[in-house]
Structure formats: structure tokens, C-alpha cells
Design a protein around this motif. Structure first.
Motif, PDB file in Angstrom:
ATOM      1  N   VAL A 215       4.410   6.106   7.832  1.00  0.00           N
ATOM      2  CA  VAL A 215       5.483   6.883   7.203  1.00  0.00           C
ATOM      3  C   VAL A 215       6.325   7.564   8.275  1.00  0.00           C
ATOM      4  O   VAL A 215       7.558   7.538   8.235  1.00  0.00           O
ATOM      5  N   ARG A 216       5.670   8.153   9.267  1.00  0.00           N
ATOM      6  CA  ARG A 216       6.401   8.811  10.351  1.00  0.00           C
ATOM      7  C   ARG A 216       7.181   7.809  11.207  1.00  0.00           C
ATOM      8  O   ARG A 216       8.101   8.198  11.929  1.00  0.00           O
ATOM      9  N   GLY A 217       6.835   6.548  11.106  1.00  0.00           N
ATOM     10  CA  GLY A 217       7.603   5.499  11.762  1.00  0.00           C
ATOM     11  C   GLY A 217       8.712   4.939  10.892  1.00  0.00           C
ATOM     12  O   GLY A 217       9.378   3.980  11.292  1.00  0.00           O
ATOM     13  N   GLY A 218       8.898   5.531   9.696  1.00  0.00           N
ATOM     14  CA  GLY A 218       9.956   5.085   8.800  1.00  0.00           C
ATOM     15  C   GLY A 218       9.556   3.973   7.857  1.00  0.00           C
ATOM     16  O   GLY A 218      10.411   3.384   7.189  1.00  0.00           O
ATOM     17  N   VAL A 219       8.262   3.675   7.769  1.00  0.00           N
ATOM     18  CA  VAL A 219       7.777   2.561   6.949  1.00  0.00           C
ATOM     19  C   VAL A 219       7.234   3.101   5.616  1.00  0.00           C
ATOM     20  O   VAL A 219       6.350   3.968   5.624  1.00  0.00           O
ATOM     21  N   PRO A 220       7.710   2.593   4.471  1.00  0.00           N
ATOM     22  CA  PRO A 220       7.078   2.963   3.200  1.00  0.00           C
ATOM     23  C   PRO A 220       5.604   2.548   3.231  1.00  0.00           C
ATOM     24  O   PRO A 220       5.284   1.375   3.467  1.00  0.00           O
ATOM     25  N   ALA A 221       4.710   3.490   3.013  1.00  0.00           N
ATOM     26  CA  ALA A 221       3.284   3.204   3.168  1.00  0.00           C
ATOM     27  C   ALA A 221       2.481   3.969   2.134  1.00  0.00           C
ATOM     28  O   ALA A 221       2.852   5.079   1.734  1.00  0.00           O
ATOM     29  N   ILE A 222       1.380   3.369   1.710  1.00  0.00           N
ATOM     30  CA  ILE A 222       0.539   3.990   0.686  1.00  0.00           C
ATOM     31  C   ILE A 222      -0.928   3.929   1.086  1.00  0.00           C
ATOM     32  O   ILE A 222      -1.341   3.108   1.914  1.00  0.00           O
ATOM     33  N   LEU A 223      -1.685   4.802   0.465  1.00  0.00           N
ATOM     34  CA  LEU A 223      -3.150   4.781   0.499  1.00  0.00           C
ATOM     35  C   LEU A 223      -3.624   4.780  -0.938  1.00  0.00           C
ATOM     36  O   LEU A 223      -3.226   5.642  -1.729  1.00  0.00           O
ATOM     37  N   LEU A 224      -4.465   3.826  -1.282  1.00  0.00           N
ATOM     38  CA  LEU A 224      -4.934   3.700  -2.662  1.00  0.00           C
ATOM     39  C   LEU A 224      -6.352   4.243  -2.782  1.00  0.00           C
ATOM     40  O   LEU A 224      -7.258   3.774  -2.100  1.00  0.00           O
ATOM     41  N   PHE A 225      -6.530   5.256  -3.655  1.00  0.00           N
ATOM     42  CA  PHE A 225      -7.840   5.813  -3.979  1.00  0.00           C
ATOM     43  C   PHE A 225      -8.210   5.427  -5.411  1.00  0.00           C
ATOM     44  O   PHE A 225      -7.338   5.327  -6.277  1.00  0.00           O
ATOM     45  N   THR A 226      -9.482   5.219  -5.641  1.00  0.00           N
ATOM     46  CA  THR A 226      -9.946   5.129  -7.016  1.00  0.00           C
ATOM     47  C   THR A 226      -9.779   6.504  -7.654  1.00  0.00           C
ATOM     48  O   THR A 226      -9.909   7.531  -6.996  1.00  0.00           O
ATOM     49  N   GLY A 227      -9.480   6.537  -8.966  1.00  0.00           N
ATOM     50  CA  GLY A 227      -9.046   7.761  -9.620  1.00  0.00           C
ATOM     51  C   GLY A 227     -10.151   8.568 -10.277  1.00  0.00           C
ATOM     52  O   GLY A 227     -11.349   8.280 -10.136  1.00  0.00           O
ATOM     53  N   TYR A 228      -9.734   9.570 -11.027  1.00  0.00           N
ATOM     54  CA  TYR A 228     -10.644  10.530 -11.656  1.00  0.00           C
ATOM     55  C   TYR A 228     -11.138  10.094 -13.030  1.00  0.00           C
ATOM     56  O   TYR A 228     -12.046  10.706 -13.592  1.00  0.00           O
ATOM     57  N   ALA A 229     -10.533   9.058 -13.619  1.00  0.00           N
ATOM     58  CA  ALA A 229     -10.910   8.652 -14.972  1.00  0.00           C
ATOM     59  C   ALA A 229     -12.287   7.984 -14.976  1.00  0.00           C
ATOM     60  O   ALA A 229     -12.826   7.602 -13.933  1.00  0.00           O
ATOM     61  N   ASN A 230     -12.848   7.856 -16.181  1.00  0.00           N
ATOM     62  CA  ASN A 230     -14.129   7.159 -16.395  1.00  0.00           C
ATOM     63  C   ASN A 230     -15.245   7.702 -15.501  1.00  0.00           C
ATOM     64  O   ASN A 230     -16.029   6.946 -14.928  1.00  0.00           O
ATOM     65  N   GLY A 231     -15.290   9.023 -15.371  1.00  0.00           N
ATOM     66  CA  GLY A 231     -16.337   9.662 -14.579  1.00  0.00           C
ATOM     67  C   GLY A 231     -16.030   9.785 -13.105  1.00  0.00           C
ATOM     68  O   GLY A 231     -16.866  10.249 -12.327  1.00  0.00           O
ATOM     69  N   GLY A 232     -14.810   9.399 -12.708  1.00  0.00           N
ATOM     70  CA  GLY A 232     -14.463   9.432 -11.302  1.00  0.00           C
ATOM     71  C   GLY A 232     -14.454  10.823 -10.705  1.00  0.00           C
ATOM     72  O   GLY A 232     -14.851  11.008  -9.546  1.00  0.00           O
ATOM     73  N   LYS A 233     -14.003  11.806 -11.465  1.00  0.00           N
ATOM     74  CA  LYS A 233     -13.923  13.171 -10.911  1.00  0.00           C
ATOM     75  C   LYS A 233     -15.291  13.667 -10.460  1.00  0.00           C
ATOM     76  O   LYS A 233     -15.435  14.227  -9.359  1.00  0.00           O
ATOM     77  N   ALA A 234     -16.301  13.462 -11.282  1.00  0.00           N
ATOM     78  CA  ALA A 234     -17.643  13.916 -10.918  1.00  0.00           C
ATOM     79  C   ALA A 234     -18.133  13.191  -9.662  1.00  0.00           C
ATOM     80  O   ALA A 234     -18.780  13.798  -8.796  1.00  0.00           O
ATOM     81  N   LYS A 235     -17.808  11.901  -9.558  1.00  0.00           N
ATOM     82  CA  LYS A 235     -18.224  11.146  -8.375  1.00  0.00           C
ATOM     83  C   LYS A 235     -17.523  11.656  -7.114  1.00  0.00           C
ATOM     84  O   LYS A 235     -18.143  11.803  -6.055  1.00  0.00           O
ATOM     85  N   TRP A 236     -16.209  11.920  -7.225  1.00  0.00           N
ATOM     86  CA  TRP A 236     -15.475  12.435  -6.069  1.00  0.00           C
ATOM     87  C   TRP A 236     -15.976  13.818  -5.670  1.00  0.00           C
ATOM     88  O   TRP A 236     -16.167  14.093  -4.476  1.00  0.00           O
ATOM     89  N   ASP A 237     -16.176  14.685  -6.641  1.00  0.00           N
ATOM     90  CA  ASP A 237     -16.657  16.039  -6.334  1.00  0.00           C
ATOM     91  C   ASP A 237     -18.004  15.982  -5.618  1.00  0.00           C
ATOM     92  O   ASP A 237     -18.230  16.693  -4.627  1.00  0.00           O
ATOM     93  N   ALA A 238     -18.895  15.145  -6.113  1.00  0.00           N
ATOM     94  CA  ALA A 238     -20.222  15.047  -5.506  1.00  0.00           C
ATOM     95  C   ALA A 238     -20.139  14.440  -4.106  1.00  0.00           C
ATOM     96  O   ALA A 238     -20.841  14.880  -3.183  1.00  0.00           O
TER      97      ALA A 238
END
Length: 538
Positions: free
Chosen positions: A451-474
Motif C-alpha cells: 500500500v505504501r508503494g502505491g499498490v492496492p493490497a489486501i489481507l484476508l482474515f477468516t471472520g467472526y461468524a459461525n463461532g469465529g469470534k470466540a476462536k479469535w478471542d481465544a
């Protein structure tokens, strides 16, 4: 155990890992993909690789493994000089002796203790001796887009800029996270010789640590370094010293700290600091591993889509107690990201049709040291940065549950957001907004350097749905950057295969689309890092 015994086991592990990866698929496609992801992670997160610390033997073995996997898939070497590798030159600096820092106020001088002032070792000056005045400059930020100029009305040339931690309230989260990262750049550009971060009594302090702390950065043959802090006397002041600096000044520390919601007027302080420090250096190198699938379209083949993940982790715990697990295996952070990148590469190869644009796959080094390998690549690219149309970063997929949504950090700044939505929709996956803004994920992984080089860039994380929040918190509470981020976790290998497939689908669309991704009109990062490029309406 002895080195010889470990080396023998390591050789067997390398062979076993390669055989696992090369094993013919006898299960349905999704199960075969899951098994391949498992095989990669089991090898990369094994004890034999000793946590894959940057510059370590274990990391070098992991790099050879990735290069072998690239070769087995039929990718082309895309590193330096026709090889798989781009060696990153690193330097670690430590204090040769405890630095001597004096606080000069009201005509008197007193020696600061290590508990008073923590000074970062220098990567560019072995001897550093100077006396300088102090200037308070609020949060130390200049950003016209948000009406911020904390240096207005003061001159910090040859002086030490004294700054509050963090950023003013009310800024967009991603912009605030970025601005908190570039205070050293601003201070250096204004001519300061140092930057000192205040600690508010009763609040959160700084994070540099004591005087024996080391610092690592890349430094090239021309003497360029990755971070501006390497050229400044960068320090953190204790709460007591911070308060003393403002004694008898225009405003007290408590008053300036209470002004976080609005502009904070800068003013010089009467106190001065004298610094005398000596650094000692250790130079070493560690490779990026880069492979490529050349594009098929003569018009678009000279444009590039990047898939990347960091191969390094934290290595071995030096001060482990007897019997304590001392290896930071990094199974999910980020053996899982490398494993799923390799699986995404396989999807490209097995599709039977080359992408229109060229696709580069890169395993990064030095991410855990501060996104250093990715930053070095942007400064020393193997293809022109202006021809990199997008980057997809695979970092720490939480393969612990059947995810039903994902979060694409950075996607909402460009039309990559539309690509993510299209690919996710095709797989029955929802796209959610950032559920953990307090973690400032946007600036904490390698896509940020692109991004700092001017390139559109992303990072993909698995989300909070279907029990994801508890998994991320733990995970954040009990495994993140701990030795138990290892193979004892109940890893869901099918979720890993699905994550790899989604990243492939996103990258495939980016590689085959007629139009390269565009920054949105008025987007902060597009305006800041890609001026003059075409824009899209949001």
C-alpha cells in the motif's frame, strides 16, 4: 540435543515434508487439498525448523522447501539474477555499553537512569554524541487532508521532537494506524535529530524497552535503511521524566494529554538532553522466495498480481525455563499462510489456462521484525512497482472452524473490494467489516508495505461468524506469538483448503480482468501513495 542429532532429524523431516507434498491425490478434491495444506504446515511448523527466525538455519531450510515446492509446481524463478531468492541485507544493532544520557534543566545536569529514558540503538552511527533542545509537537503528525500540522510555529532542526503516543481522536481507523507509524519520517523530514515519546502518568507507556534492547532493520549497500527511526535518536521517556519536562512550562503534561480531541499547539521546552551512546552491529541476510506464472496476454503480461505470505516467525525463546516449550512454531502465524499460498499456486497451475497477467508468489522474511522483507522488496523490486496491479496477503488464517465470512483488510480503499465480494459470493462466503479495529491489523502485515508503494493490497482474515469470534478471542489470548501456536491446536484443514481456494479466486479475477484495480476517488491511501493514477467512483 546435539547439533548432529538435530541435523539428522531435520534431513528426514525435509524428505518427509517433500514426500507429503508430492503424494498423489486419492481423495476427493477438497480432501486432497486439505491434506496438502496439512502436509505443508506439519513440516513448516515442526520443531526441527526451530521457529523459522529471520536469518536462522531453520528459516533457510523453510526457504529451500518453498523454493522446491515452487519448482515442483512448474513456477519460474523470479528472484534476483534468475534465482528463486532475493536476499535481504539485515543489520542488528545493540548498545556496546549502557548509553549515557543527561537531563539538563535550570542550569543543572543529572544523569538519567535506564528507567528514565530508553534509547534505541543506532543502525547507522556507531558513535552518537550530541546535546539538543526539546520541542513538544503534540502527536508529531502533519497531514493536510485532516487539517493536522503539529509542527506549526516551531523549528525542530537539530532538536528532539517530543511527541504524545498515538493519534488524535476522530481520524479514520486505517489512516490513524498509518499516521502512528510515520512519526519518525515526519520528524526526520523536519530536521530533527531525535524523537522522544512521552509516557502519560497512569496511562499506557511506550514500548522500546531497556537500554540493552536490540533493533533490526534492512540496510542496503548505499546505506539506505527501512525505517526512519534508524536515523534518529529514538527514545521513550518514563512517566516521571515526561512530567518533569513540562514543569513550569506553558502547559502541564496533564493539560496537553487532555487535548487529544483537538489541535495541540507546539512549543519549545526549556529542558535539554545530552546523549552519548555507542552501538555494535551484526550483519546477516535472509531471503525472500519468489516464483512466477508468466501471463498469457501480450498486452497484460507485463502487469503483475502478487500472492504472498510471511515465512518467518519468532524462532526460539532464549530465556525458557527448564522443561518449558521454547520453540515458537508459528503453525497458524504463518505456516498456514504459506501452505495456503502454495495451494493457491497449485490452483493456478491445475486450471489448465494461464492467467492473462503474470502472477508472482512470494514468501517474505522479516515480517515479525516489522514487515521488513516486504518493505525491502518495494524498495528493491524484481519487477517495476508501478506494474504491480494488486497484492493479496495470506497471513494467519485462523483454520480452527468452518468460517462462513471473511474480512478483507484494505479492500475498501480500492476496487479490489468488488473483486473480493465477487469471489466470495461465488463460494457462498460473506464479506464483513473489520470486527477488531483495536488490533490495527491494516498496518500489521506485509500488504501494508505494498500500500505504501502505491499498490492496492489486501489481507484476508477468516471472520467472526459461525463461532469465529470466540476462536479469535481465544487465539489472541492464549496462542498468538506463544509457543503453543503449534500443531497441537485442533486445526481444521478443510477450512485451510477453502481459504486457499478463495484467495485463488480473488487473485484469478484480478489477473484476468480487462481493467486493473483502481484506488477509489478521494481515498486517503490512494491520494497519499498513488498520486496521478486513474481513480474509480466508490
Amino acid at each position: 540435543m546435539s547439533f548432529r542429532r538435530l541435523s539428522s532429524r531435520l534431513g528426514l523431516a525435509v524428505l518427509a515434508g517433500l514426500l507429503v507434498a508430492a503424494k498423489p491425490a486419492v481423495a476427493p478434491a477438497d480432501e486432497a487439498a486439505a491434506n496438502r495444506v496439512r502436509g505443508h504446515v506439519q513440516f513448516l511448523a515442526s520443531d526441527e525448523l526451530e521457529g523459522r527466525g529471520t536469518g536462522s538455519r531453520g528459516y533457510d531450510v523453510a526457504a529451500a522447501y518453498v523454493a522446491a515446492q515452487f519448482a515442483s509446481l512448474g513456477l519460474k524463478p523470479a528472484g534476483a539474477g534468475g534465482s528463486w531468492y532475493l536476499q535481504v541485507p539485515f543489520r542488528t544493532s545493540t548498545h556496546a555499553r549502557p548509553p549515557v544520557i543527561s537531563i539538563i534543566a535550570d542550569g543543572q545536569s543529572r544523569a538519567a537512569t535506564p528507567a528514565d529514558i530508553s534509547l534505541r540503538p543506532s543502525l547507522t552511527q556507531k558513535q552518537r554524541a550530541f546535546e539538543a533542545g526539546l520541542v513538544f509537537v503534540g502527536h508529531g503528525i502533519i497531514e493536510p487532508k485532516f487539517g493536522l500540522d503539529d509542527y506549526a510555529g516551531v523549528d525542530v532542526r537539530g532538536k528532539i521532537a517530543v511527541v504524545l503516543r498515538g493519534t488524535p481522536r476522530g481520524l479514520p481507523a486505517d489512516a490513524a494506524a498509518h499516521l502512528a507509524q510515520v512519526k519518525d519520517d515526519i520528524a526526520l523530514a523536519k530536521g530533527a535529530v531525535g524523537i522522544a515519546e512521552l509516557t502519560i502518568p497512569g496511562g499506557r507507556g511506550g514500548g522500546i524497552g531497556g537500554p540493552s534492547r536490540s533493533v533490526t532493520d534492512w540496510i542496503d549497500r548505499a546505506g539506505a535503511v527501512g525505517n526512519s527511526s534508524s536515523r534518529l535518536a529514538s527514545m521513550v521517556l518514563s512517566a516521571d521524566v515526561s512530567k518533569q519536562l513540562f514543569k513550569g512550562e506553558q502547559r502541564s503534561l496533564e493539560q496537553v494529554a487532555a487535548s487529544r480531541g483537538g489541535p495541540i499547539r507546539a512549543f519549545p521546552l526549556r529542558t535539554r538532553l545530552a546523549v552519548n551512546a555507542e552501538s555494535q552491529w551484526k550483519d546477516f541476510s535472509s531471503p525472500q522466495i519468489i516464483g512466477m506464472i508468466p501471463g498469457s496476454d501480450p498486452r497484460l503480461a507485463s502487469e503483475y498480481v502478487f500472492l504472498m505470505g510471511h515465512l518467518d516467525h519468532l524462532g526460539v525463546k532464549d530465556n525458557a525455563a527448564p522443561g518449558e516449550d521454547r520453540i515458537y512454531n508459528g503453525a497458524l502465524d504463518n505456516a498456514a499462510g504459506i501452505a495456503t499460498m502454495l495451494e493457491a499456486a497449485r490452483h493456478f497451475v491445475e486450471a489448465g489456462k494461464r492467467p492473462r497477467r503474470s502472477v508472482l508468489f512470494m514468501a517474505n522474511t522479516g515480517e515479525e521484525r516489522g514487515l521488513l522483507g516486504a518493505g525491502y522488496y518495494i524498495a528493491h523490486p524484481t519487477v517495476p512497482v508501478r506494474q504491480i496491479v494488486a497484492a493479496v496477503d495470506l497471513d494467519m488464517p485462523l483454520m480452527l472452524y468452518d468460517f462462513t465470512d471473511v474480512v478483507a483488510f484494505g479492500a475498501d480503499h480500492s476496487t479490489v473490494a468488488r473483486t473480493v465480494a465477487q469471489a466470495a459470493r461465488g463460494m457462498g462466503i460473506a464479506v464483513s467489516t473489520d470486527p477488531m479495529p483495536e488490533q490495527t491489523i491494516f498496518v500489521r502485515s506485509d500488504h501494508y508495505q505494498f500500500v505504501r508503494g502505491g499498490v492496492p493490497a489486501i489481507l484476508l482474515f477468516t471472520g467472526y461468524a459461525n463461532g469465529g469470534k470466540a476462536k479469535w478471542d481465544a487465539f489472541f489470548a492464549r496462542a498468538y506469538h506463544r509457543p503453543n501456536d503449534d500443531l497441537s491446536q485442533p486445526i481444521n484443514w478443510r477450512a485451510g483448503a477453502r481459504y486457499a481456494r478463495l484467495n485463488y479466486e480473488i487473485s484469478r479475477i484480478l489477473a484476468d480482468s480487462d481493467q486493473r484495480p483502481l484506488w477509489y476517488r478521494g481515498d486517503y491511501f490512494g491520494e497519499r501513495f498513488a498520486p496521478g493514477q486513474p481513480r474509480a467512483a466508490r
